[in-house]
Design an enzyme around this catalytic site. Structure first.
Site, short mmCIF file in Angstrom:
data_model
loop_
_atom_site.label_atom_id
_atom_site.label_comp_id
_atom_site.label_asym_id
_atom_site.label_seq_id
_atom_site.Cartn_x
_atom_site.Cartn_y
_atom_site.Cartn_z
N GLU A 17 0.81 -1.37 0.04
CA GLU A 17 0.10 -0.09 0.13
C GLU A 17 0.81 1.34 0.10
O GLU A 17 0.57 2.26 -0.70
CB GLU A 17 -0.90 0.06 1.30
N HIS A 637 30.18 -10.43 -14.51
CA HIS A 637 30.00 -9.13 -14.44
C HIS A 637 29.60 -8.74 -13.09
O HIS A 637 28.87 -9.61 -12.13
CB HIS A 637 28.82 -8.78 -15.39
N CYS A 639 28.40 -5.46 -10.10
CA CYS A 639 28.14 -3.92 -9.99
C CYS A 639 27.73 -3.71 -8.78
O CYS A 639 27.76 -4.45 -7.90
CB CYS A 639 26.90 -3.69 -11.07
N HIS A 690 22.76 3.86 -15.50
CA HIS A 690 21.58 4.23 -14.54
C HIS A 690 21.02 5.78 -14.84
O HIS A 690 20.09 6.02 -14.14
CB HIS A 690 22.13 4.06 -13.06
N1 GLN Z 1 23.08 -9.70 -17.17
C1 GLN Z 1 22.11 -9.02 -16.58
C2 GLN Z 1 21.61 -7.81 -17.23
O1 GLN Z 1 22.16 -7.40 -18.14
C3 GLN Z 1 23.29 -8.27 -15.26
C4 GLN Z 1 22.26 -7.55 -14.54
C5 GLN Z 1 23.12 -6.90 -13.27
O2 GLN Z 1 24.08 -7.20 -13.30
N2 GLN Z 1 22.50 -6.41 -12.33
O3 GLN Z 1 20.61 -7.40 -17.07
ZN ZN Z 2 25.44 -5.07 -13.20
#
Ligand code: GLN
Ligand code: ZN
Length: 759
Positions: A17, A637, A639, A690
């Protein structure tokens, strides 16, 4: 008489909510008055639920319109100039979310949880001033409803430790003036009729230095003198053993400890803590969703009750912010599994059952039912899969190692893929447009058939493959259109996972996540991604990069079973991913990325525990990836965080290529590569996905030049800093065009330099 107490209730509401209300307010669909009226109704509901559950100490001010750390900054008037709006509410949201041209304040993870708080900004000149009376008005709001609450306040020492000193000045010099605000607040609460106040100092479970210890002593000596309010100092997420000596000497009235994470601290606490101090025993798991073993918990409490029975409260280990609200909403979960789960409301009932039993009013049928569920869980075939335990015992060290070292693999891979210098790629996902989301929704509702849905996904994949070919991306990806979420997608296809309908947990502000539940041994009934990667590979002569989520990230973003070590569950997931990696390779996918964005956030709060975690986390990644031939190229990868302090373990993952988020900090990460010679290939993200901003070719070239100062041309890859699924095609197309043009231009320069050297 044993009391019950709660440290905090989920704010978001059982149907999210709060999310709906906030987003309506932000879209200007409802007024501030309406927002306040509706959130008051939500608070009232939550207080009443707790009261009905028989909780003696019910929290207030645990509610927040966005974040409790931001609330605390706001209370003390820590409001950076650039966010000032016409009214306080809009100023508050401007800090949280940014406005027009000003970006939001920094946000980061709350200890080792998946909740994010807003990082307060301080400097030597910060002047604290009591600005928001939220804590008092919420106390009065509950009181007017006839509910006596215990207001919750983030402690001043933890507040300062969570803040960022913009000018690198000394945070402790701000303590005296910050304490003045806290004193004012305590006095006002006392006047309003409060009896107890809960002050959260989670840093007491971390490694803290002597300055922080002194700050704690000063703080509590002053706050205890301010009013006649009783202070309950709350610690959670770990053990306070290392800091127990000085905590025991603080002039507080009660101490809350987390006995779920670290049950073994109880003995020390029991002996060291003064007899007249209340202890709040955190015996119900506030971080996970499993039913508490009531009889067993009762047994662990016998000693302490005997020695100090009249000053004990039973509580969840931490605020219930980290668990969903109500299990009763789940109508589609397996009946057996349902009996093993407990969300916030059920946890409060568990507390009452325990306290009643200790107070001589044991609800025997409820205890029997609980024991039966716990027993069933421990023996259920749903949990134990022989094949999985056999596969785990068959893991040998060789499986955690590539056949040849990177240098030799690199040669094999070079001649196989014949990639140019500075190869271009992306992180996996392409925009999840409205069209894609609508198709998935229709499919989930049964409005379109599997065949129709898959045909749609093929069309999308085909489009993006053609586009990447046209653009000349060296290592294309299939685009991840078939995935809703990078963990859920895999969890849904693995055995041992369950999904709730309403199991929402706040991640930040109005954002919630619905973590999967890993309840049993994890295994992979069939291939999960091969279909899509193979389809993409058919459309191009370039090597398509297959895309998987790594074992640590799947673990980290789920509710994990608590009947075996996390490391073992992680290993099981790793084996399942390993099978997928092998199947991809067999299907002709010779570049495979295994994402581990959550590797860093799994780090324990105490540094002394880092190594153990890193060992099993790195091994899980190795187990999932080291099954391929030398020619097959493994990418990973990462982040969301700062990797500088674990760079050696990142190298130990031995991925042939790593792509890593760096662009927001203008490649600050590269500093670490100046010192630590990262041995394998690396793609430092060269633009920030982002932000909607489209980077220019010139900008990207400059970043690549910068990267080339510390990395060799043969190891550098060119890619964005994360997946592109949250962006629109209008942003992605020009951005990738700039990226590719920049790579081509620098590549040309490098090649002509090489030719000069060769001539
Ligand atoms: N392979 C994922 C994407 O490209 C990686 C996302 C992430 O690192 N948070 O969306
Ligand atoms: Zn990422």
């Amino acid at each position: 008489m044993i009391l019950t107490s709660n440290l905090g209730f989920p704010r978001i509401g059982q149907h999210r909510e709060l999310k709906t209300l906030l987003e309506s307010y932000w879209k200007k669909e409802i007024s501030a008055a309406k927002l306040n009226e509706s959130t008051a109704a939500l608070r009232e509901k939550h207080w009443r639920q707790q009261k009905n559950a028989g909780i003696s100490h019910i929290p207030s001010n645990d509610f927040s319109l966005y974040d409790h750390v931001l609330d605390c900054a706001f209370m003390a008037g820590v409001i950076p100039e650039r966010y000032q709006q016409e009214n306080l509410l809009d100023t508050y949201f401007a800090m949280a979310r940014g406005h027009q041209k000003v970006t939001a304040m920094e946000m980061t993870k709350w200890f080792d949880t998946n909740y994010h708080y807003i990082v307060p900004e301080l400097n030597a000149k910060t002047q604290f001033k009591l600005t928001s009376l939220k804590i008092i008005t919420e106390f009065c709001e509950a009181k007017a409803l006839g509910i006596m609450t215990r207001p919750v306040l983030l402690g001043p020492v933890s507040f300062l430790l969570l803040s960022k000193l913009r000018d690198n000045s000394n945070r402790w010099s701000l303590l005296p003036s910050l304490l003045e605000v806290y004193k004012e607040v305590l006095l006002k609460l006392e006047n309003a009729g409060a009896e107890w106040v809960q002050i959260d100092e989670p840093f007491l479970v971390c490694d803290i230095d002597n300055f922080a210890k002194e700050a704690f002593k000063k703080t509590y000596s002053e706050l205890s003198k301010t009013s006649s309010l009783k202070l309950l100092l709350a610690t959670y997420f770990g053990s306070i053993k290392g800091n127990l000596e000085f905590i025991a000497s603080l002039p507080i009235n009660g101490l809350h400890v987390d006995l779920v994470r670290t049950p073994n601290q109880l003995d020390a606490i029991q002996t060291k803590l003064p007899k007249d101090m209340w202890i709040s025993l955190g015996v119900i798991d506030g971080r996970n969703i499993w039913v508490t073993h009531l009889e067993k918990t009762l047994a662990t409490l016998q000693d302490i009750i005997k020695s100090r029975g009249d000053k004990i409260m039973l509580a969840p280990s931490c605020s219930l912010l980290h668990v969903p609200v109500d299990l009763n909403l789940e109508k589609n979960l397996d009946k057996e599994l349902l009996g093993w789960l407990s969300f916030a409301n059920q946890k409060l009932d568990e507390l009452s059952l325990l306290a009643n039993a200790l107070n001589g009013k044991k609800d025997t049928p409820a205890f029997e039912k609980n024991s039966a569920a716990v027993k069933l869980r421990s023996t259920s075939e749903k949990i134990h899969n022989k094949a999985v335990s056999q596969a785990i015992s068959a893991v040998i060290p060789k499986m955690l190692k590539r056949e040849k070292p990177f240098k030799e693999r690199a040669i094999a891979q070079k001649s196989k893929f014949k990639l140019p210098l500075l190869p271009t790629t992306t992180i996996g996902s392409y925009p999840q447009t409205k069209e894609v989301r609508e198709a998935r929704a229709k499919f989930k509702k049964g409005e379109i058939s599997v065949a129709q849905y898959e045909k749609f996904l093929e069309e999308k994949t085909l489009e993006v493959m053609h586009w990447q070919d046209e653009m000349g991306i060296d290592v294309p990806v299939h685009g991840e259109f078939e995935r809703n979420d990078m963990v859920e997608y895999f969890g849904e296809q693995l055995d041992g996972f369950a999904f709730t309908e309403y199991g929402w947990v706040q991640s930040y502000g109005s954002r919630c996540v619905k973590p999967p539940i890993i309840y049993g041994d994890v295994s992979r009934p069939k291939a999960m991604t091969v279909r899509w990667s193979a389809y993409a590979q058919k459309q191009t002569t370039k090597p398509v990069k297959g895309m998987l989520t790594g074992p640590v990230t799947i673990l980290q973003w789920s509710f994990v079973r608590d009947d075996q070590p996390r490391s073992l569950t992680c290993q099981q997931i790793a084996l399942a991913i390993r099978e997928e990696v092998s199947d991809l390779e067999k299907a002709g996918i010779r570049i495979i990325q295994i994402d581990e964005p959550a590797l860093r956030e799994g780090l324990p709060l105490k540094k002394s525990e880092w190594q153990e975690y890193l060992n099993w986390a790195v091994n899980a990644f190795l187990l999932s990836s080291c099954c391929v031939s030398n020619e097959t190229q493994i990418h990973t990868h990462m982040c969301y965080s700062d990797f500088n302090d674990i760079i050696e373990q990142i190298a130990a993952l031995d991925a042939d290529v790593i792509s890593i988020e760096t662009s927001r900090s203008a490649m600050e990460l590269l500093d670490v590569f100046a010192e630590f010679k990262y041995p394998n290939d690396i793609g430092p993200g060269i633009y920030d996905i982002h932000s909607p901003r489209v980077p220019t070719q010139v900008e990207i070239e400059a970043l690549l030049e910068k990267a080339l100062n510390v990395l060799s041309p043969s190891q550098l890859w060119v890619n964005p800093d994360c997946g592109l699924k949250t962006r629109s095609w209008e942003e992605v197309k020009p951005a990738l065009m700039s990226m590719i043009a920049a790579a081509h231009s620098i590549r040309k320069k490098l090649e002509s330099n090489i030719n000069v050297v060769m001539a």
